[in-house]
Write an enzyme that holds these catalytic residues in place. Structure first.
Site, PDB file in Angstrom:
ATOM      1  N   GLU A  99      67.351 -31.113  12.853  1.00 53.01           N
ATOM      2  CA  GLU A  99      66.080 -30.698  12.254  1.00 53.01           C
ATOM      3  C   GLU A  99      64.882 -31.160  13.061  1.00 53.01           C
ATOM      4  O   GLU A  99      63.872 -30.468  13.145  1.00 53.01           O
ATOM      5  CB  GLU A  99      65.969 -31.276  10.837  1.00 53.01           C
ATOM      6  CG  GLU A  99      67.040 -30.766   9.905  1.00 53.01           C
ATOM      7  CD  GLU A  99      67.096 -31.536   8.606  1.00 53.01           C
ATOM      8  OE1 GLU A  99      67.108 -30.903   7.549  1.00 53.01           O
ATOM      9  OE2 GLU A  99      67.116 -32.775   8.645  1.00 53.01           O
ATOM     10  N   ILE A 111      70.486 -43.879   0.300  1.00 53.68           N
ATOM     11  CA  ILE A 111      69.979 -44.999  -0.493  1.00 53.68           C
ATOM     12  C   ILE A 111      71.145 -45.860  -0.961  1.00 53.68           C
ATOM     13  O   ILE A 111      71.110 -47.072  -0.855  1.00 53.68           O
ATOM     14  CB  ILE A 111      69.131 -44.494  -1.678  1.00 53.68           C
ATOM     15  CG1 ILE A 111      67.799 -43.927  -1.145  1.00 53.68           C
ATOM     16  CG2 ILE A 111      68.883 -45.604  -2.696  1.00 53.68           C
ATOM     17  CD1 ILE A 111      66.932 -43.272  -2.187  1.00 53.68           C
ATOM     18  N   GLY A 142      69.419 -37.659  11.395  1.00 52.95           N
ATOM     19  CA  GLY A 142      68.200 -37.929  10.650  1.00 52.95           C
ATOM     20  C   GLY A 142      67.203 -38.659  11.535  1.00 52.95           C
ATOM     21  O   GLY A 142      67.453 -38.866  12.727  1.00 52.95           O
ATOM     22  N   VAL A 143      66.077 -39.063  10.970  1.00 50.93           N
ATOM     23  CA  VAL A 143      65.104 -39.806  11.750  1.00 50.93           C
ATOM     24  C   VAL A 143      65.119 -41.269  11.319  1.00 50.93           C
ATOM     25  O   VAL A 143      65.699 -41.622  10.308  1.00 50.93           O
ATOM     26  CB  VAL A 143      63.676 -39.228  11.581  1.00 50.93           C
ATOM     27  CG1 VAL A 143      63.598 -37.852  12.227  1.00 50.93           C
ATOM     28  CG2 VAL A 143      63.285 -39.169  10.123  1.00 50.93           C
ATOM     29  N   ASN A 145      65.149 -45.660  12.174  1.00 58.97           N
ATOM     30  CA  ASN A 145      65.708 -46.773  12.906  1.00 58.97           C
ATOM     31  C   ASN A 145      67.184 -46.616  13.256  1.00 58.97           C
ATOM     32  O   ASN A 145      67.602 -46.812  14.393  1.00 58.97           O
ATOM     33  CB  ASN A 145      65.537 -48.013  12.020  1.00 58.97           C
ATOM     34  CG  ASN A 145      65.019 -49.174  12.824  1.00 58.97           C
ATOM     35  OD1 ASN A 145      65.606 -49.481  13.849  1.00 58.97           O
ATOM     36  ND2 ASN A 145      63.938 -49.768  12.374  1.00 58.97           N
TER      37      ASN A 145
END
Lengths: 503, 503
Positions: free
Chosen positions: B293, B363, B268-269, B271
């Site tokens: 992705e 989350i 994912g993107v 931090n």
């Protein structure tokens, strides 16, 4: 009886079940054949259960870890559960005695996508497999195994187990030979290749299971039937559900989104599935294909009538009359039925490529299209997810079906929030009850809720659902997927406390 | 500027954005380019927003349905949300203004697996696409389109839309040409074939997008940067999470379940992802591959250092210094980066074949390993599921990561029951927080709960979780997945009411 064991070396390993079962020791991981009550070992688990009981009587700990294809029968899951002989069981199960033990918290049950079992074993996620116990129809001169009435994970169990025990079941018809297609092209990443299957009828493997004779530590002869549950005629509710679904398919054809040949059908088992299949015949469909898990009686009927051109599956699940019909016309059925390993019958790559129409049962669905296939009131497992996730996620159409109420109306199938999620809002396209059908494709959450309340909810619960939805839209923290968290699961809690979801 | 438009016919269709935007009428379904803040149209949406505002000022209804690749930027989602110009938006989004509108209940947002968007469009589930608005780098003499910094669903939009508006953005470097691989072998079932990709670096398509010039109704020239969010250095918590994950990978190599080349990485993107990627370099990995992705700054660094051999994605998401680095060494990057349509970058067939290591944020996770990626307190959408489901379900390893608390400790990431499920217990193998890593493979629900509480929960919340779990094991309706439905979501409700999950 040893005409079924045509390999000299393996003929020499024949022994009574009792002796063979003694080779299974406490703590072992034992991988067994069996899928939907077909092709499971009939003798070893019962003999093993007797050994376990004896050990327990002497105060000795004796539990094993059991991996299968899917559900088996009282002679496997039932007896081992009754003697508290399992510390682990995976994947899908449906035995009442086993279910009771799991829900009492007595053993670890891992519910896993059926397409994942073989590869997770290869990946080493379940540890070493000590023994495989595999039922076969016969063993040929070269030591190849002729599979019986299910394939399941048998290829993987035979390859991955340190030792193998074979049950050669004379009850299984020799005419099964040639129906199976065992694909030997799988690999571990990064060495995987495309699976060369582009039509449900494609044969991409071999008719027999390979087995290293040196790994075989015992061969046990049996003559015992599969579970063979009787076939139940569809009831009125199932027929109503089937009616809605058939209307929907007709509408999709009219809109040009399906042709009259539809797309390969995946169908669960049971009353509703039977009603849907019967309805396809009545509606005049011809030359359809099935790419599914289980061949049940209704599918034989469709093959005979020409409604189905062919069927691909991993297992049979026939009634006694179904077996008679199968045997009477086995040469025709052999040309039109393919039984594959479950990692192929349920492979995401293939289900998506073929564009299956996935039709599965459910326990409950919520306003927003999340589906619970496995848990009663969020904590009690029923059977497991089976292959429903493999198919629903990758299907052209993912359809979930159930009567709108259960337990004489005490339970609403449509609830504010499901108590357990097996299929998320992202994976559920169509929900059907006897009340009607909700087509959720292209809808946002609140649109789905209106459609589900109006089309699927039972009239007794519809006002309660509408009331919840209205108040949630007004008072919810966010208005994208409106919920009142203080009461989202209150229907289930009320059922636990009072025996009914009704107020 | 028209050196970027080398097709005579299309050169003749140049017009100002304001004029082109007027071709989009109320109620239209408009498919736009754009993925993770890259390659979205820069001029038309802003001009369209002005038209919409004007119409609204005159009391006229003007809303459109907007389909994209994934998240875009303030110049698209932001402006259209602010003028209340969308009645529908799909799939993934991350714009604050748009999020606010969605959570106010002002528009319909459909959250959908990124791999599903193109095929569901082809299936007709979203109806007819009226206009495609696609940013490109240039148009060649034959009318082929040189894609810009993302591919997303552009192939499908160009094919499926009745009419096409092109934005030719001079800001996009011409050196992008040759990096894209547009696969034209997809089909509708029953005509699908295996996708011939067996390694992340395989090129199976064409470097350009095909486009029927007759469908193009306008060509607009722009010169505007992508969103280009600044790169944030990993914070301490992210580094701790990365540390746990790197320890885990080292352990898997030691156990023989991974080689030192690992398997293709999906990341994912943000931090945590940046910290993980930085950690791979520090740990001495070499010659890895990415099948993911998004190419973010950290990946460029890894390519440069040889930690990554190559990267396959559908989009860039670079900071301004990242773009400088990219342009300074573009010839090398072009050999080692492939940008594909998102139906290929996220295709279940390919992710499973390649055996990706999927690393995604979350989350919250619950005791039993269900993961919520999308909703705050069950009702407020954050961004959407994106490709996390495509990867998690089909990966060799599915890993979910987040700090153990949010909002200065007011929210626990580990909760008794997640308030929304995007990834079910069947799809989550590893959960990581800065506290530690829980390896859930081969574990049953109660075993998972113990592992998650001990390894992942924040110490402030660990006793509360243990208390819930203890009481649930004692008092739950079923003991397979113990829950107390009356309080399973009470932590979220307390957060809504008091601003904290703490008692």
């Amino acid at each position: 009886m040893s005409d079924r064991i045509r390999h000299a070396g393996l003929r020499g390993k024949r022994m009574p079940a009792d002796v063979a079962a003694a080779l299974i020791r406490p703590g072992m991981t034992v991988a067994m054949s069996g899928f939907t009550g077909a092709g499971y070992p009939k003798a070893i688990p019962q003999a093993l259960a007797a050994h376990i009981l004896q050990a327990h009587d002497f105060g000795e700990e004796f539990r094993i870890r059991v991996l299968t294809g899917a559900s088996t029968a009282p002679e496997l899951d039932g007896v081992l559960a009754r003697v508290r002989g399992m510390e682990l069981r995976l994947p899908y199960q449906s035995d009442p005695a086993l279910r009771e033990r799991i829900n009492a918290g007595d053993l670890n049950y891992i519910d896993i996508h059926l397409s994942h079992v073989a590869q997770h074993t290869w990946f080493g996620f379940f540890g070493k497999i000590d023994v495989a116990v595999i039922e076969v129809t016969a063993i040929d001169e070269a030591g190849h195994l002729i599979p019986s009435s299910s394939v399941g994970n048998n290829k993987t169990w035979l390859e991955q187990a340190d030792q193998v025990i074979l049950e050669v079941n004379r009850w299984q018809p020799e005419a099964l030979e040639g129906m199976h297609d065992i694909y030997y092209g799988t690999a571990l990443p990064p060495h995987r290749k495309p699976i060369p299957l582009v039509h449900p009828s494609d044969r991409i493997g071999e008719p027999h299971l390979r087995c290293d004779p040196d790994k075989v530590i015992a061969v046990v002869e049996t003559d015992a039937p599969d579970r063979n549950s009787p076939f139940a005629s569809p009831d009125a509710e199932s027929q109503q559900i089937a009616g809605h679904l058939l209307d929907f398919l007709a509408h999709e054809i009219k809109r040009g989104r399906l042709t009259p040949q539809l797309l390969p059908l995946q169908s669960g088992v049971g009353n509703i599935a039977n009603a849907v299949l019967a309805g396809l015949a009545t509606a005049g469909y011809r030359d359809l294909d099935a790419y599914t898990e289980v061949i049940q009686d209704a599918m034989l009927g469709l093959l005979k009538q020409g409604v189905l051109r062919m069927a691909s599956a991993t297992s049979f699940s026939l009634s006694p009359p179904g077996i008679e019909e199968f045997l009477a016309n086995v040469d025709d059925y052999r040309r039109r039925i393919v039984l594959r390993p479950q990692e192929i019958s349920n492979h995401p790559e293939l289900i998506r490529r073929l564009g299956c129409i996935a039709m599965n049962g459910m326990i409950e669905a919520d306003l927003y299209g999340n589906v619970n296939s496995t848990h009663i009131a969020g904590s009690r497992i029923m059977n497991g997810i089976g292959g429903s996730g493999d198919f629903a996620r990758n299907a052209y159409l993912s359809i979930f079906m159930a009567p709108s109420t259960a337990k004489d109306g005490a339970i609403s199938t449509i609830v504010p929030m499901v108590s357990h999620v097996d299929h998320t809002e992202h994976d559920v396209m169509v929900v059907v009850t006897e009340q009607g059908l909700a087509d959720l494709r292209g809808l946002a959450p609140k649109q789905r809720a209106r459609r589900i309340i109006d089309a699927c909810a039972h009239p007794d619960y519809r006002p309660m659902l509408q009331d919840y939805f209205d108040r949630a839209r007004r008072d919810s923290y966010g208005k994208h997927t409106p919920h009142l968290l203080g009461e989202a699961l209150s229907w289930h809690q009320r059922f636990i406390e009072t025996g009914t979801m009704r107020r």
